[in-house]
Design an enzyme around this catalytic site. Structure first.
Site, short mmCIF file in Angstrom:
data_model
loop_
_atom_site.label_atom_id
_atom_site.label_comp_id
_atom_site.label_asym_id
_atom_site.label_seq_id
_atom_site.Cartn_x
_atom_site.Cartn_y
_atom_site.Cartn_z
N ASP A 16 0.85 -1.12 -0.22
CA ASP A 16 0.12 0.11 -0.01
C ASP A 16 1.10 1.30 0.08
OD1 ASP A 16 -1.61 2.08 0.72
OD2 ASP A 16 -3.02 0.94 1.86
N ILE A 17 0.55 1.96 -0.87
CA ILE A 17 1.55 3.33 -1.20
C ILE A 17 1.75 4.22 0.05
CG2 ILE A 17 0.06 4.82 -2.43
CD1 ILE A 17 2.59 5.17 -4.41
N ASN A 30 -7.12 12.98 -10.27
CA ASN A 30 -7.94 13.35 -11.60
C ASN A 30 -7.73 14.81 -11.82
OD1 ASN A 30 -9.92 15.05 -10.03
ND2 ASN A 30 -10.34 12.73 -9.21
N GLY A 38 -9.80 4.83 -5.23
CA GLY A 38 -8.39 4.10 -5.37
C GLY A 38 -7.25 4.56 -4.58
N ASP A 40 -6.20 7.58 -5.01
CA ASP A 40 -6.25 9.09 -4.30
C ASP A 40 -6.93 9.06 -3.06
OD1 ASP A 40 -6.37 11.82 -4.76
OD2 ASP A 40 -7.85 11.51 -6.43
N SER A 123 -3.09 4.77 -13.77
CA SER A 123 -4.29 4.67 -14.87
C SER A 123 -4.86 3.14 -15.00
CB SER A 123 -3.89 5.24 -16.23
OG SER A 123 -3.95 6.44 -16.38
N THR A 124 -4.29 2.22 -14.00
CA THR A 124 -4.65 0.84 -14.26
C THR A 124 -5.82 0.60 -13.54
OG1 THR A 124 -3.00 0.17 -12.60
CG2 THR A 124 -2.42 0.19 -15.23
N GLY A 125 -6.40 1.45 -12.78
CA GLY A 125 -7.55 1.09 -11.91
C GLY A 125 -8.71 1.52 -12.56
N TYR A 127 -9.07 4.18 -14.17
CA TYR A 127 -9.00 4.74 -15.70
C TYR A 127 -8.83 3.43 -16.77
CZ TYR A 127 -9.08 9.42 -14.31
OH TYR A 127 -9.46 10.66 -13.87
N1 AR6 Z 1 -1.68 1.64 -2.80
C1 AR6 Z 1 -0.91 1.27 -4.22
N2 AR6 Z 1 -1.87 0.95 -5.16
C2 AR6 Z 1 -3.12 1.09 -5.18
C3 AR6 Z 1 -3.81 1.47 -3.84
C4 AR6 Z 1 -2.75 1.85 -2.78
N3 AR6 Z 1 -3.63 2.29 -1.54
N4 AR6 Z 1 -5.09 1.42 -4.15
C5 AR6 Z 1 -5.23 1.09 -5.44
N5 AR6 Z 1 -4.06 0.94 -5.90
P1 AR6 Z 1 -6.76 3.83 -9.33
P2 AR6 Z 1 -6.35 5.45 -11.91
C6 AR6 Z 1 -3.76 0.43 -7.43
O1 AR6 Z 1 -8.06 3.77 -9.49
O2 AR6 Z 1 -6.60 4.10 -12.74
C7 AR6 Z 1 -9.43 7.83 -8.57
O3 AR6 Z 1 -10.77 8.04 -8.34
C8 AR6 Z 1 -5.01 0.09 -8.09
O4 AR6 Z 1 -5.18 -1.49 -7.87
O5 AR6 Z 1 -6.36 4.55 -8.01
O6 AR6 Z 1 -5.20 6.33 -12.35
C9 AR6 Z 1 -8.95 9.37 -8.96
O7 AR6 Z 1 -9.34 10.42 -8.24
C10 AR6 Z 1 -4.45 0.17 -9.38
O8 AR6 Z 1 -3.80 -0.73 -10.17
O9 AR6 Z 1 -6.32 5.09 -10.26
C11 AR6 Z 1 -9.20 9.36 -10.55
O10 AR6 Z 1 -10.32 9.95 -10.76
C12 AR6 Z 1 -3.76 1.49 -9.47
O11 AR6 Z 1 -3.52 1.87 -7.87
C13 AR6 Z 1 -9.31 8.05 -10.88
O12 AR6 Z 1 -9.46 7.22 -9.88
C14 AR6 Z 1 -4.41 2.76 -10.02
O13 AR6 Z 1 -5.76 2.76 -9.54
C15 AR6 Z 1 -7.75 7.69 -11.42
O14 AR6 Z 1 -7.63 6.26 -11.80
#
Ligand code: AR6
Length: 180
Positions: A16-17, A30, A38, A40, A123-125, A127
């Protein structure tokens, strides 16, 4: 797993970051910079409400760009907020914009003399960027930057879950043949 690129270490961990003890963690934000789900959501929860108050003054952030804030209650001193592209079909500017997220984040780190930084898989969640393609873009952009700038000293990828970790691990193995 880790590799050396010039004078820097590029490493992968599963976790977890928000718990990383590095100078800066990168947020997959975003364009509003006003929070979300996620990574954020997790970062804002731990950093506390001061982070949102600070972000409100920044006027948002363009896709592919990055902006620095303090880390407030996080262990990390700084957060670098970057905005990844929403994946559609891969035929548009998605790959260039994703590469730009890593490059701009590393430029911001260098400008602020940051020696250690942790990235999530941008971007892999929400997005929906396919993991394998995203891992190649991420690791290529970072190794290219480290090759040219020899900074920061430590770049850590923090992958959430086994699938992301194994995908990045496989891609890093392929890349490490170029950086033995
Ligand atoms: N630590 C590390 N990685 C994580 C964690 C964590 N605590 N939580 C999720 N991930 P995402 P995006 C991974 O959706 O695709 C937000 O609502 C997750 O499994 O966080 O860039 C923003 O406000 C995935 O592989 O980011 C934007 O609206 C990766 O982090 C939007 O989501 C990215 O997932 C951005 O989407």
């Amino acid at each position: 797993m880790q590799i050396t690129v010039k004078n820097s270490i590029l490493e992968l961990v599963q976790g977890d970051i928000v718990h990383q003890e590095v100078e800066a963690i990168v947020n997959a934000a975003n364009t509003t910079l006003l929070g979300g789900g996620g990574v954020d959501g997790a970062i804002h929860r731990v950093a506390g409400p001061e982070l949102l108050e600070h972000c409100k003054k920044l006027g948002g952030c363009n896709t592919g760009d990055a902006k620095l804030t303090p880390g407030f209650r996080l262990k990390a001193r700084y957060v670098i907020h970057t905005v990844g592209p929403v994946y559609r079909d891969g035929k548009g500017k998605e790959s260039a914009l994703l590469a730009s997220c890593y490059q701009r984040s590393l430029e911001v780190a260098k400008e602020n003399q940051i020696k250690s930084i942790a990235f999530p898989s941008i971007s892999t969640g929400a997005y929906r960027y396919p993991l394998h393609e995203a891992s190649r873009i991420a690791l290529d952009s970072i190794t290219h930057f480290l090759d040219e700038h020899e900074s920061p000293e430590i770049v850590r990828f923090v992958l959430f879950g086994e699938e992301a970790f194994q995908t990045y691990r496989q891609t890093l193995l392929e890349i490490s043949r170029k950086h033995p």
